[in-house]
Scaffold this motif. Sequence first.
Motif, short mmCIF file in Angstrom:
data_model
loop_
_atom_site.label_atom_id
_atom_site.label_comp_id
_atom_site.label_asym_id
_atom_site.label_seq_id
_atom_site.Cartn_x
_atom_site.Cartn_y
_atom_site.Cartn_z
N THR A 63 33.94 61.47 60.13
CA THR A 63 33.76 60.34 60.25
C THR A 63 33.88 59.58 61.65
O THR A 63 33.61 58.59 61.92
CB THR A 63 34.78 59.35 59.31
N ARG A 97 29.67 62.18 64.38
CA ARG A 97 30.06 61.32 62.98
C ARG A 97 28.86 61.86 62.11
O ARG A 97 27.69 61.87 62.64
CB ARG A 97 29.98 60.11 63.49
N GLU A 117 37.03 57.30 66.67
CA GLU A 117 36.95 56.70 65.21
C GLU A 117 36.34 55.39 65.17
O GLU A 117 37.24 54.49 65.40
CB GLU A 117 37.97 56.97 64.35
N VAL A 121 31.24 53.11 58.45
CA VAL A 121 30.87 54.20 57.56
C VAL A 121 29.41 54.85 57.46
O VAL A 121 28.50 54.47 58.05
CB VAL A 121 31.12 53.69 55.99
#
Length: 121
Positions: A63, A97, A117, A121
Amino acid sequence: MSVMQIQKMDVSKLAAEEYFLASEKLILGNPKQTVWQHYVDPSAKFLTGIWHSEIGKWRINYTEEEFCQMLEGISILTDAQGLAVTLKQGDNFVIPRGFHGTWEVVQPSRKIYVIYESGEV
């Protein structure tokens, strides 16, 4: 306005955090992993440090964006389509990602990591 300081990575001053992966991720073995967290920005979205793992293989689902430099060992990253890349000392690489696949440590491996990060999503 605060003055930002350069953060020089000195492993001898970093605390080691040892852990084992969740059983549902494991494919082979149960490798002990260690992280020496160097820096986390105030948003906790950007972090750096050193990671080490014993021999084993597990599923990965990224992610985050991660840049790595292998310091020692041999690891094999394989994507969901079966394309494998062998990584060894001196190799620099990025894991984007959304990457899904496996991480296999063939020889105990240590890397410098830089992670972003985004929280998306």
